[in-house]
Design a protein around this motif. Structure first.
Motif, PDB file in Angstrom:
ATOM      1  N   LEU B 154      72.923   8.055  47.269  1.00 24.44           N
ATOM      2  CA  LEU B 154      73.558   6.734  47.148  1.00 24.44           C
ATOM      3  C   LEU B 154      74.704   6.644  48.133  1.00 24.44           C
ATOM      4  O   LEU B 154      75.568   7.525  48.176  1.00 24.44           O
ATOM      5  CB  LEU B 154      74.093   6.564  45.714  1.00 24.44           C
ATOM      6  CG  LEU B 154      75.131   5.447  45.462  1.00 24.44           C
ATOM      7  CD1 LEU B 154      74.540   4.077  45.712  1.00 24.44           C
ATOM      8  CD2 LEU B 154      75.654   5.528  44.022  1.00 24.44           C
ATOM      9  N   LYS B 181      69.597   4.695  47.694  1.00 19.12           N
ATOM     10  CA  LYS B 181      70.192   3.386  47.436  1.00 19.12           C
ATOM     11  C   LYS B 181      71.385   3.164  48.366  1.00 19.12           C
ATOM     12  O   LYS B 181      72.243   4.032  48.505  1.00 19.12           O
ATOM     13  CB  LYS B 181      70.655   3.355  45.977  1.00 19.12           C
ATOM     14  CG  LYS B 181      71.079   1.996  45.502  1.00 19.12           C
ATOM     15  CD  LYS B 181      71.344   2.010  44.009  1.00 19.12           C
ATOM     16  CE  LYS B 181      71.855   0.635  43.572  1.00 19.12           C
ATOM     17  NZ  LYS B 181      72.174   0.611  42.146  1.00 19.12           N
ATOM     18  N   ASP B 208      60.690   3.281  45.978  1.00 17.63           N
ATOM     19  CA  ASP B 208      61.810   3.011  45.070  1.00 17.63           C
ATOM     20  C   ASP B 208      63.175   3.073  45.747  1.00 17.63           C
ATOM     21  O   ASP B 208      64.198   3.254  45.074  1.00 17.63           O
ATOM     22  CB  ASP B 208      61.793   3.960  43.862  1.00 17.63           C
ATOM     23  CG  ASP B 208      60.582   3.705  42.979  1.00 17.63           C
ATOM     24  OD1 ASP B 208      60.257   2.517  42.776  1.00 17.63           O
ATOM     25  OD2 ASP B 208      59.956   4.658  42.517  1.00 17.63           O
ATOM     26  N   SER B 209      63.212   2.926  47.056  1.00 16.69           N
ATOM     27  CA  SER B 209      64.512   2.800  47.715  1.00 16.69           C
ATOM     28  C   SER B 209      65.010   1.364  47.541  1.00 16.69           C
ATOM     29  O   SER B 209      64.231   0.451  47.280  1.00 16.69           O
ATOM     30  CB  SER B 209      64.403   3.156  49.201  1.00 16.69           C
ATOM     31  OG  SER B 209      63.456   2.331  49.835  1.00 16.69           O
ATOM     32  N   SER B 210      66.325   1.181  47.652  1.00  7.35           N
ATOM     33  CA  SER B 210      66.859  -0.170  47.518  1.00  7.35           C
ATOM     34  C   SER B 210      68.109  -0.362  48.358  1.00  7.35           C
ATOM     35  O   SER B 210      68.843   0.585  48.626  1.00  7.35           O
ATOM     36  CB  SER B 210      67.164  -0.482  46.052  1.00  7.35           C
ATOM     37  OG  SER B 210      68.284   0.238  45.616  1.00  7.35           O
ATOM     38  N   ALA B 211      68.320  -1.595  48.790  1.00  4.01           N
ATOM     39  CA  ALA B 211      69.507  -1.908  49.586  1.00  4.01           C
ATOM     40  C   ALA B 211      70.085  -3.236  49.126  1.00  4.01           C
ATOM     41  O   ALA B 211      69.350  -4.161  48.778  1.00  4.01           O
ATOM     42  CB  ALA B 211      69.146  -1.995  51.064  1.00  4.01           C
ATOM     43  N   ASN B 212      71.391  -3.308  49.131  1.00  3.74           N
ATOM     44  CA  ASN B 212      72.094  -4.538  48.799  1.00  3.74           C
ATOM     45  C   ASN B 212      73.211  -4.729  49.822  1.00  3.74           C
ATOM     46  O   ASN B 212      74.150  -3.950  49.866  1.00  3.74           O
ATOM     47  CB  ASN B 212      72.666  -4.422  47.368  1.00  3.74           C
ATOM     48  CG  ASN B 212      73.164  -5.752  46.848  1.00  3.74           C
ATOM     49  OD1 ASN B 212      72.947  -6.793  47.484  1.00  3.74           O
ATOM     50  ND2 ASN B 212      73.837  -5.737  45.725  1.00  3.74           N
ATOM     51  N   CYS B 237      59.810  -1.108  47.188  1.00 13.47           N
ATOM     52  CA  CYS B 237      61.263  -1.047  47.344  1.00 13.47           C
ATOM     53  C   CYS B 237      61.855  -2.396  46.970  1.00 13.47           C
ATOM     54  O   CYS B 237      61.138  -3.362  46.755  1.00 13.47           O
ATOM     55  CB  CYS B 237      61.610  -0.749  48.808  1.00 13.47           C
ATOM     56  SG  CYS B 237      61.068  -2.052  49.930  1.00 13.47           S
TER      57      CYS B 237
END
Lengths: 305, 305
Positions: B154, B181, B208-212, B237
């Motif tokens: 993270l 993440k 299952d990676s994520s970005a915000n 993702c």
């Protein structure tokens, strides 16, 4: 007009018979039927292929149908249609293009539509694109739309690519005067190896002008879609662009909106979402007795409606 | 360290004294103070200007401060800092750059930061940019940030340009492995004739990676801002990018996000809104006794907090 041509006409213009009002039907590169009315004059262009549609100021509740059908494989055409819509008009224009290709050569229609919309006029424009036929030749359509909206005018544009179009580059440019309003709804479905690119360029030049560009897209199989939307706020204005897309199978979708405020009183918003159909939506419909495939179809149809 | 340098250090790293833990303070092109710890080693690079920061696997609750201050007018530097963050770390990195320019020549800091984040590591990164001084010479900062996120890691990145930076091109690239993440919060204010461009390129490669990516921007006077954000969903993702901007005076702002789904299980969303401060918000604060200018200031500060 043969059976295939009639089928295309039905798909792109919901026409089962010769339409009422003004119309121009173009079949395999020729104007095959035309009607002008007291208020709407359709004239062939002399230098290039295409027509001028001149609508007198104050014309209300009249319609123009200008469908194009191509059923001859290997046919390629570039058509220029200009719409002059007088002040205070309230008219509906139904365009659309259907290509049936059973041959090995590409069939291609490039349509350049220009709209000059007078003050306080209201134009509803409907454009449907459709392809059919088992030939290996491509069905290609590249519509270019340019819209100049006069003061206080309203253009509602519904642009639909139903199915069967192998390759399309759609460009829509608009410039808006004071108090003018543009509402565009685009619905696009691609399947197989199809490619679709859609580009909007909107200039909000006039005070209190506004634009709302809504795109709904479904990409199936190995098809590729790119959605670009540029809105420039050059005055006190409001602009909104939205792209919702469903991705299926091994398709690719890009959404690239661009909003630029060149004036401190410009209010601009964009939103986009790309995702697949939610699993619970499919399961819900399957509990009602639909197969998975039928459930998917149902959701896609609802989304594009 | 003189008074101006101390002021810059306070602005960009909230430092009033020598920090605890590992640190490297760079002043006018030289490392002027450095401390390595048992778990965090800081080594100068031999080929180029810059440092390697090596953080041992399992290092928890430790911090690294690496502020840069430039107070000599006309100074230009390019600095390469690489962060090697071991598996299972939980660390905070505080970077930042302050330029004070009282001369006629441009002062410029280009910082290239690369992060190699190990499995299940958690990194909090804070970067502040600040400019001061009355000189006609520009205060220019071009940060390039590259982040490789290992499985399950993270990275929380807070990137702030407070004020006084005349020209900046900020680029941030990230690639994410399985379950990684990334959360980026960018806050940018420009005034006068300043120009700021910020570009994000994020590749969601792992399942299952994520970005915000969240950007908040205020552009005042005749300043110009461009925000670009590219998110590519290459696996199952989720990605979200958001740009909220306040436009004031005669400023210009563009927001150009781009989301591309290269996988049917990628869920991507972007949103952006550009507008001025709502009149009613200002009036509300004015009824509480603030002047119009104070009310504006209050709202801008709250927005960028």
């Amino acid at each position: 007009m043969d059976t295939i041509q009639k089928m295309l006409l039905e798909q792109v213009a919901d026409l089962h018979a010769i339409p009422e009002g003004a119309y121009n039907i173009r079949t395999n590169g020729e104007s095959t039927a035309r009607n002008s009315t007291e208020h709407i004059e359709i004239v062939s262009k002399s230098e290039v292929s295409g027509i001028d549609i001149k609508i007198k100021p104050g014309t209300k509740n009249e319609s123009v149908h200008i469908p194009v059908v191509l059923s001859q494989s290997g046919m390629e055409e570039m058509v220029y249609n200009d719409f002059y819509i007088g002040d205070d008009c309230d008219v509906t224009i139904i365009a659309g293009c259907g290509i049936h290709n059973e041959g090995d050569s590409d069939s291609r229609h490039d349509g350049i539509h220009r709209f000059f919309i007078g003050r306080n006029a209201h134009v509803k424009y409907i454009e449907k694109h459709y392809g059919s036929g088992d030939g290996r030749g491509g069905r290609i359509m590249n519509p270019q739309t340019e819209v100049e909206l006069g003061e206080g005018s309203l253009a509602e544009m519904e642009m639909v690519q139903i199915k069967g179009v192998d390759s399309t580059v759609r460009t829509t440019k608009a410039s808006l005067s004071e108090g003018a309003k543009l509402v565009v709804t685009e619905r696009l479905m691609t399947h197989g190896e199809q490619k679709a690119e859609s580009q909007f360029d909107v200039n909000l030049d006039g005070e209190d002008s506004s634009a709302n560009i809504i795109s709904r897209a479904v990409a199936r199989d190995r098809s590729v879609q790119i959605f670009k939307s540029v809105i420039n706020g050059n005055a006190k204005c409001s602009g909104h662009t939205e792209c919702d897309a469903i991705i299926m199978d091994n398709a690719n979708i890009s959404a690239i909106p661009e909003i630029t405020a060149n004036n401190p009183d410009a209010a601009l918003i964009h939103e986009a979402a790309i995702g697949k159909i939610a699993g619970e939506q499919i399961i819900k419909l399957m509990t009602l007795g639909l197969t998975e495939k039928e459930a998917e179809e149902e959701i896609v149809n609802g989304f594009l409606k």
